[in-house]
Write a protein that holds these residues in place. Structure first.
Motif, PDB file in Angstrom:
ATOM      1  N   LEU A 156      19.559  -9.865  -4.289  1.00  0.00           N
ATOM      2  CA  LEU A 156      19.361 -11.164  -3.311  1.00  0.00           C
ATOM      3  C   LEU A 156      18.385 -10.781  -2.405  1.00  0.00           C
ATOM      4  O   LEU A 156      17.266 -11.675  -2.204  1.00  0.00           O
ATOM      5  N   LEU A 157      18.213  -9.685  -1.573  1.00  0.00           N
ATOM      6  CA  LEU A 157      17.335  -9.415  -0.777  1.00  0.00           C
ATOM      7  C   LEU A 157      16.088  -9.031  -1.187  1.00  0.00           C
ATOM      8  O   LEU A 157      14.851  -9.462  -0.650  1.00  0.00           O
ATOM      9  N   GLU A 166      10.288  -9.668  -3.154  1.00  0.00           N
ATOM     10  CA  GLU A 166       9.475  -9.793  -4.120  1.00  0.00           C
ATOM     11  C   GLU A 166       8.503 -11.157  -3.997  1.00  0.00           C
ATOM     12  O   GLU A 166       7.250 -11.333  -4.434  1.00  0.00           O
ATOM     13  N   ASN A 167       8.832 -12.213  -3.457  1.00  0.00           N
ATOM     14  CA  ASN A 167       8.271 -13.532  -3.175  1.00  0.00           C
ATOM     15  C   ASN A 167       7.125 -13.174  -2.424  1.00  0.00           C
ATOM     16  O   ASN A 167       6.004 -13.850  -2.563  1.00  0.00           O
ATOM     17  N   HIS A 213       3.650 -14.625  -4.410  1.00  0.00           N
ATOM     18  CA  HIS A 213       2.982 -15.560  -3.666  1.00  0.00           C
ATOM     19  C   HIS A 213       2.078 -15.581  -2.343  1.00  0.00           C
ATOM     20  O   HIS A 213       1.174 -16.444  -2.171  1.00  0.00           O
ATOM     21  N   GLY A 214       2.059 -14.285  -1.922  1.00  0.00           N
ATOM     22  CA  GLY A 214       1.405 -14.025  -0.561  1.00  0.00           C
ATOM     23  C   GLY A 214       0.311 -13.209  -0.771  1.00  0.00           C
ATOM     24  O   GLY A 214      -0.130 -12.721  -1.734  1.00  0.00           O
ATOM     25  N   VAL A 215      -0.497 -12.951   0.526  1.00  0.00           N
ATOM     26  CA  VAL A 215      -1.686 -12.150   0.455  1.00  0.00           C
ATOM     27  C   VAL A 215      -1.234 -11.027   1.288  1.00  0.00           C
ATOM     28  O   VAL A 215      -0.693 -11.362   2.388  1.00  0.00           O
ATOM     29  N   PHE A 216      -1.371  -9.945   0.563  1.00  0.00           N
ATOM     30  CA  PHE A 216      -0.650  -8.683   1.371  1.00  0.00           C
ATOM     31  C   PHE A 216      -2.017  -7.486   1.524  1.00  0.00           C
ATOM     32  O   PHE A 216      -1.513  -6.359   1.760  1.00  0.00           O
ATOM     33  N   PHE A 275      13.548 -21.011  -9.755  1.00  0.00           N
ATOM     34  CA  PHE A 275      14.154 -19.413  -9.414  1.00  0.00           C
ATOM     35  C   PHE A 275      13.441 -19.277  -8.131  1.00  0.00           C
ATOM     36  O   PHE A 275      12.231 -19.218  -7.897  1.00  0.00           O
ATOM     37  N   GLY A 276      14.387 -18.650  -7.081  1.00  0.00           N
ATOM     38  CA  GLY A 276      13.442 -18.172  -5.945  1.00  0.00           C
ATOM     39  C   GLY A 276      14.641 -18.699  -4.636  1.00  0.00           C
ATOM     40  O   GLY A 276      15.666 -18.333  -4.650  1.00  0.00           O
TER      41      GLY A 276
END
Length: 370
Positions: A269-270, A275-276, A280-283, A325-326
């Motif tokens: 769950l966490l 993971e999103n 989807h992000g810039v890291f 899913f998300g």
């Protein structure tokens, strides 16, 4: 433009606040459906008594009212528990329907003789049968109204359980194993470093073992909050190893959470929320570091409350097909396992932030076994 004759779509999941409110209030009645029938058969004689007293109507007496109410309640029970379920759900309902009608007829005859027993002069048999026939239609209408409402709420509850089970299965098949691409990259990096023994390699191997152990946890079995946090830390370590330390993260995960072994957390769950960030992000932008925070606080009545939050710059140029899913899947799981949890998201011009508040109302909850 839709026609006004087209009924609106209804969101039957637990995230619909109106449906959820009705479902929460109906829980004791769904658990004990006999309570649903008691309501009309308590209200009915009280209204009859009040109207008789207020309008000064002729009354047949208390014995008549008690017998009528008792027989009426028994008839409603037969309709509620036998006739309606059999008519709508049974493949061969005729036998149960016939037995129900025979029992109703027996109760009507019993009512006739009870009147004679207490000294009440009933109508002639044929007139009494006609009145009882009309009265049974009233009983059917009232009972069917309450049974229909009960069946709807029961169906909503079953759908919530089915949705939660489906979401957990989808986690297993879509997200479990933590993504083969990520796992294979991690194994490759560790294998390359295994040529030279070092304490750093030992740490890498420990995180790898943690991830493997976590990946094989059965979703139907107990997964502790400490295991989830441990997996998150190993997941972050693996991502740093994968990108050779090029990711920019501000880790504010309280390590004391590793000691909460009695508190339950649905598997993945966490880590799905985390993971999103990488999906989807810039890291890797120093101006926009990924912020990850997890901590436990205690309210006045000593209830532990988990706070989990992430913040990252999102990748506007990344186009991903919607997999359904998300976050919405996580919302459904939270609504099923933690009814008082809140999950909020906020999107600014170029930043996405997420906040999860999860209260543990009981110190040793074991939701998978409920």
């Amino acid at each position: 433009m839709k026609s006004i004759l087209t009924p609106p779509q209804i969101q039957f999941s637990g995230t619909n606040p109106s449906i959820k409110w009705v479902n929460d209030k109906m829980k004791p009645f769904i658990a004990r459906p006999i309570l649903i029938l008691i309501i009309p058969w308590v209200v009915y004689p009280l209204l009859d008594l009040a109207s008789t007293y207020y309008f000064k109507l002729d009354s047949s007496g208390i014995p008549f009212a008690l017998i009528t109410t008792l027989i009426g309640f028994c008839c409603s029970c037969i309709y509620f528990f036998w006739l309606f379920p059999s008519a709508f759900y049974s493949k061969r309902p005729l036998i149960v329907i016939a037995l129900s009608l025979v029992t109703i007829s027996f109760l009507s005859v019993l009512k006739y003789f009870l009147f004679l027993l207490v000294g009440i002069e009933p109508h002639p048999p044929l007139d009494f049968a006609a009145y009882e026939f009309m009265r049974q239609w009233v009983f059917i209408a009232i009972t069917f109204t309450f049974w229909g409402f009960y069946a709807l709420i029961k169906a909503l509850q079953e759908k919530r359980k089915t949705d939660a089970s489906f979401d957990r299965l989808r986690i297993v098949h879509n997200k479990a194993q933590l993504s083969p691409h990520f796992t294979l990259n991690l194994i490759g990096d560790i294998s390359a470093k295994s040529l030279k023994y070092s304490p750093e390699l030992f740490e890498d191997l420990n995180h790898f073992i943690t991830i493997l152990r976590y990946a094989y946890i059965d979703t139907e079995k107990f997964n502790s909050l400490s295991s989830e946090v441990e997996a998150i830390l190993s997941y972050l370590h693996g991502q740093k190893l994968r990108f050779q330390g090029a990711i920019i993260i501000r880790d504010k995960i309280d390590r004391d959470l590793l000691h909460y072994e009695e508190l339950y957390m649905p598997k993945l769950l966490l880590i799905t929320l985390l993971e999103n960030v990488f999906k989807h992000g810039v890291f890797q932008d120093p101006k926009y570091p990924v912020l990850i925070e997890a901590k436990m606080i205690y309210c006045k009545n000593s209830i532990p409350i988990l706070h989990f939050s992430t913040q990252n710059k999102f990748n506007e140029g990344l186009k991903l097909a919607k997999s359904e899913f998300g976050i919405e899947t996580v919302r459904n799981l939270l609504d099923y396992f933690f009814e008082n949890a809140t999950l909020t998201t906020n999107v600014t011009q170029d930043t996405f932030s997420l906040n999860l508040t999860l209260p543990y109302e009981k110190p040793k909850q074991t939701w998978p076994n409920r």
